[in-house]
Design an enzyme around this catalytic site. Sequence first.
Site, PDB file in Angstrom:
ATOM      1  N   GLY A  19      -6.387  -3.302   9.027  1.00 40.84           N
ATOM      2  CA  GLY A  19      -5.324  -4.138   8.466  1.00 40.84           C
ATOM      3  C   GLY A  19      -3.978  -3.485   8.684  1.00 40.84           C
ATOM      4  O   GLY A  19      -3.889  -2.330   9.118  1.00 40.84           O
ATOM      5  N   GLU A  20      -2.936  -4.238   8.376  1.00 46.73           N
ATOM      6  CA  GLU A  20      -1.589  -3.730   8.586  1.00 46.73           C
ATOM      7  C   GLU A  20      -0.719  -4.122   7.406  1.00 46.73           C
ATOM      8  O   GLU A  20      -0.724  -5.281   6.984  1.00 46.73           O
ATOM      9  CB  GLU A  20      -1.031  -4.338   9.876  1.00 46.73           C
ATOM     10  CG  GLU A  20      -0.088  -3.416  10.578  1.00 46.73           C
ATOM     11  CD  GLU A  20       0.061  -3.751  12.062  1.00 46.73           C
ATOM     12  OE1 GLU A  20       1.174  -3.580  12.562  1.00 46.73           O
ATOM     13  OE2 GLU A  20      -0.927  -4.181  12.696  1.00 46.73           O
ATOM     14  N   GLY A  21      -0.014  -3.153   6.847  1.00 48.54           N
ATOM     15  CA  GLY A  21       0.899  -3.445   5.744  1.00 48.54           C
ATOM     16  C   GLY A  21       2.324  -3.182   6.183  1.00 48.54           C
ATOM     17  O   GLY A  21       2.571  -2.820   7.339  1.00 48.54           O
ATOM     18  N   LYS A  25      -0.538   1.166   8.962  1.00 47.45           N
ATOM     19  CA  LYS A  25      -1.825   0.524   9.247  1.00 47.45           C
ATOM     20  C   LYS A  25      -2.955   1.169   8.458  1.00 47.45           C
ATOM     21  O   LYS A  25      -2.835   2.297   7.997  1.00 47.45           O
ATOM     22  CB  LYS A  25      -2.130   0.651  10.743  1.00 47.45           C
ATOM     23  CG  LYS A  25      -1.135  -0.083  11.613  1.00 47.45           C
ATOM     24  CD  LYS A  25      -1.446   0.092  13.083  1.00 47.45           C
ATOM     25  CE  LYS A  25      -0.474  -0.769  13.901  1.00 47.45           C
ATOM     26  NZ  LYS A  25      -0.592  -0.566  15.326  1.00 47.45           N
ATOM     27  N   LYS A  41      -5.471   5.101   5.449  1.00 45.17           N
ATOM     28  CA  LYS A  41      -4.213   4.383   5.235  1.00 45.17           C
ATOM     29  C   LYS A  41      -3.099   5.277   5.761  1.00 45.17           C
ATOM     30  O   LYS A  41      -2.951   6.423   5.311  1.00 45.17           O
ATOM     31  CB  LYS A  41      -4.051   4.167   3.725  1.00 45.17           C
ATOM     32  CG  LYS A  41      -3.171   3.019   3.300  1.00 45.17           C
ATOM     33  CD  LYS A  41      -3.338   2.832   1.780  1.00 45.17           C
ATOM     34  CE  LYS A  41      -2.411   1.811   1.204  1.00 45.17           C
ATOM     35  NZ  LYS A  41      -2.602   1.665  -0.251  1.00 45.17           N
ATOM     36  N   ASP A 135      -1.612  -4.519 -10.889  1.00 44.75           N
ATOM     37  CA  ASP A 135      -1.739  -5.505  -9.804  1.00 44.75           C
ATOM     38  C   ASP A 135      -3.201  -5.884  -9.592  1.00 44.75           C
ATOM     39  O   ASP A 135      -3.703  -5.904  -8.470  1.00 44.75           O
ATOM     40  CB  ASP A 135      -1.120  -4.959  -8.516  1.00 44.75           C
ATOM     41  CG  ASP A 135      -0.780  -6.079  -7.509  1.00 44.75           C
ATOM     42  OD1 ASP A 135      -0.741  -7.262  -7.929  1.00 44.75           O
ATOM     43  OD2 ASP A 135      -0.561  -5.777  -6.330  1.00 44.75           O
TER      44      ASP A 135
END
Length: 256
Positions: A19-21, A25, A41, A135
């Site tokens: 995934g990519e934030g 990545k 991460k 969250d």
Amino acid sequence: VIRSMARRIGKYTILKTLGEGSLGKVKLSENTETHELVAIKMFDKEKIKKQNLVEQIKLEISIMNKLKHPNLVNLIEVLGCKSKIFMVLEYVPNGELFDYILKKGHLEEDEGRKFFRQLVAGVSYIHSHNICHRDIKPENLLLDKDMNIKISDFGLSAFVGDDAYDPNSLQHTTCGSPNYVAPEVLLGHPYGRAVDWWSVGTLLYEMIAGLPPFYDKNRKVMFNNILSAKLQFNNLFSPSASALISRLLIRDPSLR
């Protein structure tokens, strides 16, 4: 620590991007010594500095270092090089609870009960360390190989004092995700760990019904719903589930 950036990070071989934030990545990697799969991460130090997030990342790491529980994504180690920070995390293969609910439409109460129990165990453990997650949402609940819940993403977590209602030990930052945010956060009131229980109640409702209780496409309407709309239960809810959710979705945090 770092060997040939492209393929290796310390003793870990990078296999693929998961995934990519906004800050970097997440890579699926393998521990070359144990052959165990991990998720790494990656944070770009420059980006973190530019966005004034250095303290937040440090806090996330210090919080994750304190927590070890079967229903949390556990931090294995932190590595670094000149330009990057690497958080080596337990790999959780079955994706997000969000996608699982979406695929099924909604969950049967028995399955919802199992997930709820695990979520409560994880959140209670986090709170016992005077930490508020802030969250809790289905995107941050991952499913392991045995379909057990793992709470992830401590990026918004914060320390709160021992006394849940002492104003000095409360948080004031508005954060969280719109569907799951507690009324006191929307109102700008100081808040404590009771905000996580509101999110847990919202989630239990969503597991059974397929949608959060106060959902509306229009965010303003949804926020008004969170603040004042009456909880509605359809025939998917047993009396005991309705009673439990009603106790969690009490607007006064001291009664929640």
